[in-house]
Enzyme design. Structure first.
Site, PDB file in Angstrom:
ATOM      1  N   THR A 133     -19.257  49.185 -56.161  1.00 49.12           N
ATOM      2  CA  THR A 133     -19.141  50.630 -56.137  1.00 49.12           C
ATOM      3  C   THR A 133     -19.858  51.345 -57.165  1.00 49.12           C
ATOM      4  O   THR A 133     -20.290  52.560 -57.111  1.00 49.12           O
ATOM      5  CB  THR A 133     -17.780  51.109 -56.095  1.00 49.12           C
TER       6      THR A 133
ATOM      7  N   TYR B   3     -14.770  37.125 -57.212  1.00 52.34           N
ATOM      8  CA  TYR B   3     -14.952  38.003 -56.536  1.00 52.34           C
ATOM      9  C   TYR B   3     -15.289  37.619 -55.255  1.00 52.34           C
ATOM     10  O   TYR B   3     -16.538  37.296 -55.311  1.00 52.34           O
ATOM     11  CB  TYR B   3     -16.067  39.206 -57.082  1.00 52.34           C
TER      12      TYR B   3
ATOM     13  N   LYS C  91     -10.621  38.788 -56.909  1.00 51.38           N
ATOM     14  CA  LYS C  91     -10.715  40.223 -56.045  1.00 51.38           C
ATOM     15  C   LYS C  91     -10.876  39.437 -54.597  1.00 51.38           C
ATOM     16  O   LYS C  91     -12.005  39.196 -54.391  1.00 51.38           O
ATOM     17  CB  LYS C  91     -11.593  41.125 -56.626  1.00 51.38           C
TER      18      LYS C  91
END
EC number: 4.3.3.7
Length: 303
Positions: free
Chosen positions: A53, A141, A169
Site C-alpha cells: 500500500t 508476508y 501477514k
C-alpha cells in the site's frame, strides 16, 4: 536468542500506510504527516511502512530511508513500526539490511519471493537467511496474488520455528489455510490478516488482528470492529464490518493503493496521486466510491 516473548504490540489494527505524492511525483511529507496523525488519533496499534500500500516497488531506497526517518521523528503516539524489507534476490535483501537504520524499528515485514517462483526448500532457505541477518524480528508476508506462489501452511509453520520469525501477514484469502496455520503454529506465533474484510473471521480462528488498508481512511471505525472481535464480541464486529463491504470491493479495482488514495483525497487528507505504472482512479471509480461512502455513512466519520 529467542526474541519471541510477547508481541501484543502487533495485536489489533496495524495500518499499511500510504505514501502521499505531490503533483510532480515527489513525496508529500506534509501529507504523510497528516496521515500519521489521522491514524494515530484513530487508535491504530502500529504502522506498517513501505508495504504494498506504500507503493514500495516505485519508492527508491533513499526515499524509503527518508520516510522511515520522518515517521520516527513524527510519531505522536510512539506507535511501533514495521518496516517493509523484502525482495526476490536473497543476497540483495540480506546485504541491503546493512544500510538500514533499525533504531526505532520493531519488526520487518518480508514478502515471499516473487516472480522466481521458488519451491518450498527455496522459500525456507530465503527466509532463514533473512531472519538470521535481521537485527529485529521478522513477520512473513504471504500474498500469492502478487508473488505468484502461495506459502503453504506447512511452510509457514516450519518457518515459525525460527526464533526470529514471529508471525505472518496472511493474504491468501483462503480461510482453510488460515485455519491450518492457526492449528499448527506455535502458540506465540502471530497470525495476522492481510485482508480487511477477513480480519474478523481470522480472529475467530486464532488470529490477532489485521494489517489494514481501509484504516488509512477510517481508523477509529475499523479499530472498533477489530477490537470488538478480539474481545469476542463477534455479533457487533460482524454487523459493523458490513459497513465496509461495499467500499472494500472498490479499493482494488484499479490497483492498490489507487482506491484508498482516492478516498483519502475525497476526505481532504492527501492527493490521490500515484506513481506509474499505477494511475489515479478513473472518474467512474471515483463517482462510485463517493456514492457508496455517502450511502453507508462513512463520510460522516471524518466530517
Amino acid at each position: 536468542m529467542d526474541t519471541r516473548f510477547h508481541y501484543g504490540k502487533f495485536h489489533g489494527v496495524g495500518v499499511a500506510i500510504v505514501t502521499p505524492f505531490n503533483a510532480d511525483q515527489t513525496i508529500d511529507f506534509d501529507g504523510f504527516g497528516r496521515i500519521i496523525r489521522h491514524i494515530s488519533e484513530g487508535g491504530v496499534r502500529y504502522v506498517v511502512l513501505q508495504g504494498t500500500t506504500g507503493e514500495s516497488p516505485t519508492v527508491t531506497k533513499q526515499e524509503k530511508a527518508q520516510l522511515l526517518q520522518y515517521l520516527k521523528e513524527n510519531n505522536p503516539k510512539k506507535l511501533p513500526i514495521v518496516f517493509g524489507v523484502g525482495g526476490n534476490v536473497t543476497a540483495d535483501v540480506v546485504s541491503g539490511m546493512k544500510n538500514i537504520d533499525f533504531e526505532g524499528v520493531d519488526a520487518i515485514l518480508s514478502v515471499c519471493p516473487y516472480y522466481n517462483k521458488p519451491g518450498k526448500r527455496g522459500v525456507i532457505e530465503h527466509f532463514t537467511r533473512v531472519a538470521d541477518a535481521s537485527p529485529v524480528p521478522v513477520i512473513l508476508y504471504n500474498i500469492p496474488f502478487r508473488t505468484g506462489i502461495n506459502m503453504s501452511a506447512e511452510t509457514i509453520c516450519e518457518l515459525a520455528q525460527h526464533p526470529n520469525i514471529i508471525g505472518v501477514k496472511e493474504a491468501s484469502c483462503v480461510i482453510e489455510q488460515c485455519m491450518e496455520i492457526a492449528r499448527d503454529k506455535p502458540d506465540d506465533f502471530l497470525l495476522i490478516s492481510g485482508d480487511d474484510v477477513q480480519g474478523v473471521p481470522i480472529i475467530s480462528i486464532g488470529g490477532v488482528g489485521v494489517m489494514s488498508v481501509i484504516a488509512n481512511a477510517f481508523p477509529a471505525k475499523f479499530c472498533g470492529i477489530i477490537e470488538a472481535a478480539l474481545r469476542g464480541d463477534f455479533a457487533f464486529a460482524r454487523k459493523e464490518l458490513g459497513h465496509f463491504l461495499r467500499i472494500d470491493s472498490l479499493l482494488y479495482e484499479e490497483g492498490n493503493p489507487v482506491g484508498v488514495k482516492n478516498i483519502l483525497e475525497i476526505l481532504g487528507l492527501i492527493s490521490a496521486e500515484v506513481r506509474l505504472p499505477l494511475m489515479r482512479a478513473s472518474d467512474d471509480l471515483s463517482e462510485r466510491q463517493r456514492a457508496v461512502l455517502q450511502r453507508d455513512g462513512l463520510l460522516e466519520l471524518v466530517a
